[in-house]
Motif scaffolding. Structure first.
Motif, short mmCIF file in Angstrom:
data_model
loop_
_atom_site.label_atom_id
_atom_site.label_comp_id
_atom_site.label_asym_id
_atom_site.label_seq_id
_atom_site.Cartn_x
_atom_site.Cartn_y
_atom_site.Cartn_z
N GLU A 88 9.64 -23.43 -8.86
CA GLU A 88 11.01 -23.27 -8.45
C GLU A 88 11.41 -21.64 -8.43
O GLU A 88 12.49 -21.40 -8.00
N ARG A 89 10.75 -20.91 -9.21
CA ARG A 89 11.19 -19.58 -9.40
C ARG A 89 9.70 -18.60 -9.59
O ARG A 89 9.32 -18.64 -10.65
N LEU A 90 9.47 -18.16 -8.39
CA LEU A 90 8.01 -17.30 -8.40
C LEU A 90 8.47 -15.94 -8.56
O LEU A 90 8.83 -15.11 -7.38
N SER A 91 8.40 -15.37 -9.55
CA SER A 91 8.98 -13.98 -9.73
C SER A 91 7.72 -13.01 -10.28
O SER A 91 6.72 -13.46 -10.54
N PHE A 92 8.12 -11.88 -9.89
CA PHE A 92 6.95 -10.70 -9.86
C PHE A 92 7.65 -9.53 -10.57
O PHE A 92 8.69 -9.14 -10.00
N ALA A 93 6.78 -8.65 -11.36
CA ALA A 93 7.28 -7.60 -11.96
C ALA A 93 6.71 -6.66 -10.92
O ALA A 93 5.43 -6.62 -10.44
N VAL A 94 7.47 -5.70 -10.20
CA VAL A 94 7.21 -4.73 -9.43
C VAL A 94 6.59 -3.30 -10.09
O VAL A 94 7.26 -2.79 -10.82
N ARG A 95 5.46 -2.96 -10.26
CA ARG A 95 4.74 -1.76 -10.86
C ARG A 95 4.19 -0.96 -9.83
O ARG A 95 3.74 -1.00 -8.75
N GLU A 96 4.59 0.44 -10.21
CA GLU A 96 4.26 1.62 -9.54
C GLU A 96 3.40 2.43 -10.65
O GLU A 96 4.10 2.94 -11.56
N SER A 97 2.13 2.68 -10.21
CA SER A 97 1.36 3.26 -11.25
C SER A 97 1.29 2.62 -12.50
O SER A 97 1.49 3.25 -13.47
N ASP A 98 1.37 1.43 -12.44
CA ASP A 98 1.21 0.58 -13.94
C ASP A 98 2.50 0.69 -14.55
O ASP A 98 2.82 0.33 -15.76
N ARG A 99 3.55 1.10 -14.14
CA ARG A 99 4.96 1.24 -14.64
C ARG A 99 5.93 0.23 -14.05
O ARG A 99 5.75 0.10 -12.73
N ILE A 100 6.41 -0.55 -14.82
CA ILE A 100 7.66 -1.50 -14.12
C ILE A 100 8.65 -0.73 -13.50
O ILE A 100 9.36 -0.44 -14.41
N GLY A 130 0.73 -1.28 0.07
CA GLY A 130 0.28 0.15 0.09
C GLY A 130 0.80 1.25 -0.05
O GLY A 130 1.97 1.16 0.02
N PRO A 131 0.25 2.26 -0.16
CA PRO A 131 0.83 3.80 -0.33
C PRO A 131 1.51 3.87 1.24
O PRO A 131 0.92 3.43 2.32
N THR A 132 2.43 4.61 1.27
CA THR A 132 3.17 4.85 2.74
C THR A 132 2.61 6.24 3.11
O THR A 132 2.12 6.92 2.43
N PRO A 133 2.76 6.36 4.43
CA PRO A 133 2.52 7.63 5.09
C PRO A 133 2.91 8.80 4.60
O PRO A 133 2.31 9.87 4.58
#
Length: 178
Positions: free
Chosen positions: A68-80, A8-11
């Motif tokens: 064996e490799r559970l990977s995620f794209a990290v997106r901020e405002s839909d940008r990787i 979630g967004p930070t304070p």
């Protein structure tokens, strides 16, 4: 399996981060992100064009298929803006390794720490039998050392250099909550 995680967004006003398995929309962002010499220094698989990006994405999909490799794209405002991964082998199913990287423009904003914390919480609550996560980085990668510490991974030991890593490395560990 459709998995979506959210930090979630930070304070302080940093936007939320969405973590989703990689898909083909990541081809051009991967090529762009991998133009960064600092990122190329710390990663093992080069991505210089469409063919390399497609190969990299196929490795991520294979990892989900095998577990064996559970990977995620990290997106901020839909940008990787980054990547996080849990690597687990059947030989050591009570432990796994985590890894991450961030795009150059995303560094220094706490994105790696927030994404790694989210991944860590998910791994401990979702992956049956997991009791320990390990984070490895080359000894001269001070930024990764700071991310590990901020994410609750404690320094465990220094490991000797071995291919493909030319220098010694740090191993940080985080145990499952009891």
């Amino acid at each position: 399996m459709t998995v979506e995680l959210r930090a979630g967004p930070t304070p302080a006003g940093a936007p939320a981060l969405d973590l989703r398995p990689w898909d083909d929309t990541g081809i051009q962002p991967l090529i762009d992100i991998y133009r960064d010499p600092a990122l190329r220094r710390w990663t093992r698989i080069p991505v210089t064009g469409v063919e390399d990006a497609m190969h990299w994405l196929e490795l991520q999909r294979d990892g989900w298929r095998t577990g064996e490799r559970l990977s995620f794209a990290v997106r901020e405002s839909d940008r990787i803006v980054g990547h996080v991964v849990v690597k687990r082998s059947a030989a050591h199913d009570d432990r796994a390794e985590v890894g991450y990287w961030t795009a150059a423009e995303a560094r220094g904003r706490g994105i790696a720490t927030r994404a790694l914390e989210t991944l860590t919480d998910w791994a401990f609550t979702t992956l049956a039998g997991l009791t320990r996560l390990e984070l490895l980085h080359q000894i001269d990668n001070r930024a990764s050392c700071r991310v590990a510490q901020k994410s609750g991974y404690t320094y465990h030991q220094t490991l000797p250099a071995r291919p493909p890593f030319p220098l010694d490395g740090h191993q940080h560990v985080r145990e499952a909550p009891r």
